[in-house]
Each structure stands twice: as structure tokens, then as C-alpha cells.
Design an enzyme around this catalytic site. Sequence first.
Site, PDB file in Angstrom:
ATOM      1  CD  GLU A  41      13.920 -10.542 -11.273  1.00 44.51           C
ATOM      2  OE1 GLU A  41      14.690 -10.392 -10.298  1.00 44.51           O
ATOM      3  OE2 GLU A  41      14.021 -11.502 -12.062  1.00 44.51           O
ATOM      4  NE  ARG A  45      11.127 -17.337 -14.702  1.00 39.97           N
ATOM      5  CZ  ARG A  45      11.718 -17.773 -13.621  1.00 39.97           C
ATOM      6  NH1 ARG A  45      11.160 -18.723 -12.898  1.00 39.97           N
ATOM      7  NH2 ARG A  45      12.861 -17.261 -13.242  1.00 39.97           N
ATOM      8  CE  LYS A 128      18.543 -14.255 -11.425  1.00 41.17           C
ATOM      9  NZ  LYS A 128      17.105 -14.150 -11.707  1.00 41.17           N
TER      10      LYS A 128
HETATM   11  C1  3PG Z   1      14.746 -16.302 -10.633  1.00 37.06           C
HETATM   12  O1  3PG Z   1      14.163 -16.258 -11.700  1.00 37.06           O
HETATM   13  O2  3PG Z   1      15.480 -15.398 -10.253  1.00 37.06           O
HETATM   14  C2  3PG Z   1      14.622 -17.512  -9.804  1.00 37.06           C
HETATM   15  O3  3PG Z   1      13.751 -18.426 -10.385  1.00 37.06           O
HETATM   16  C3  3PG Z   1      14.181 -17.230  -8.422  1.00 37.06           C
HETATM   17  O4  3PG Z   1      14.667 -18.265  -7.678  1.00 37.06           O
HETATM   18  P1  3PG Z   1      13.865 -18.853  -6.428  1.00 37.06           P
HETATM   19  O5  3PG Z   1      12.452 -19.141  -6.918  1.00 37.06           O
HETATM   20  O6  3PG Z   1      14.628 -20.092  -6.056  1.00 37.06           O
HETATM   21  O7  3PG Z   1      13.851 -17.814  -5.359  1.00 37.06           O
END
Ligand code: 3PG
Length: 210
Positions: A41, A45, A128
Site C-alpha cells: 500500500e 504522502r 481499515k
Molecule cells: C497507515 O497509514 O496506515 C499508518 O501510518 C501505518 O501505521 P504504522 O506506521 O504504525 O504501521
Amino acid sequence: MGEVSTLLSTMRLVPVIVLDDAADAWPLAQALKAGGLPCAEVTLRTPAAEEALREMAKDADILLGAGTVLRPEQVDLAVKAGAKFIVTPGYSAAVVERCRSVGVPIIPGVATPTEVQQALEAGVDTVKFFPAESIGGARALAAIAAPFGDMRFVPTGGITAANVGDYLALPSVLAAGGSWMAGRDLVRAGRFEEITRLTSEAVAIVGAAS
Ligand code: 3PG
């Protein structure tokens, strides 16, 4: 969700990727694949994200998603770049609607029962659960999922090798997402072997949990 759901239910993990340099996209995809997890995914960003999606899309073995989709027009951009599913951090009716009209599977973010209900009303079957660890972890997810029958969840946020098994043990969990196996710093440093190692470790945890 169709085929994407089937693939996610087999892999049970979604590596969440933040790429600063699109040149890292291909080696990263290969590192994930080598670890036994042909999925990514790519979060929208960074300025490199669109190009990174295009690079990863060249490998047909990778189940490619776009994350951090905040606005409807980003759905079009991501699909054009090769994304096969869309993930949002929160619930946006406009983004869900655009995904529907484009015909791309959507996994919208939810953190409360109200948002799960909104998703249900919109005909969404997979959400999610974000940010999973900060909003109560696997215990909170089990409680929130209980009234919603067939709704499937992809918990993400603060998940690591140490706690992913707790989420995967829940019947409502389709797959768990996270950046722990392919963290931004590891990618930046070109530590692809370490990414493969962490990915294999995560895949082994899935094997033990099922
Ligand atoms: C996301 O965008 O899904 C989260 O930032 C991922 O979370 P994590 O970096 O804590 O795994």
C-alpha cells in the site's frame, strides 16, 4: 472487494509504504516479494508516491494499493498510476463514491461504530480500523466488530511483529496493515535485505496464526 479481498485474505498482511524516492519502488517491491509478501500500500504522502506506484505496477505479481487517499481526485490519479485498491485513513463519503464510480475496491478508515455504520450504509464490506493500537488495540476491535456481522476489518497503526497475531486471531480481521516490515528509514537507507528478513518473519507469524 472481489479479487482484492480474496488475495488479502490469503496474504493477511498489507505493508504500508512511505517512499521518498521513486527509484526505491522497484527494489522494495522485489524485497517484499522475496519475503513472501507480494503486496504494497503506497501512501500518497510524498511527492514520489505517484511515480512509485507506476514503477511497482510494472510487476504484475504485486497486489498494489494506494493509501492516504484524502480527496476524490486522488482516486483517479492512483488508479491511473496502477493502484488496484484504495485505502483512506478516515471515512470520506466522497472518496467512497468516487471509488464506486471508477470501479476500484475501497477500504475506508474507521475508528468508531458510527463510522462502521456509515460504511455499511454505503455498501462497503471492508474497512481499515485506524489507528488500531492507539484506539484500544485488538480488544477494542473485537468489541466494535461484534455488532456488524459480515463487516471485515484491516487494523493498521502501531501494529508490529509482537502484536499482529492478536489481530489476526479475530474472525472479523481480513488482514493487518503496517509499516514495521518496510519502514521509511529502512527504505531510505536501501536496506532491502533487512526488509526481506522482516517480511519473512511477518509471513511466518501469519503462518503460525492460521
Ligand atoms: C497507515 O497509514 O496506515 C499508518 O501510518 C501505518 O501505521 P504504522 O506506521 O504504525 O504501521
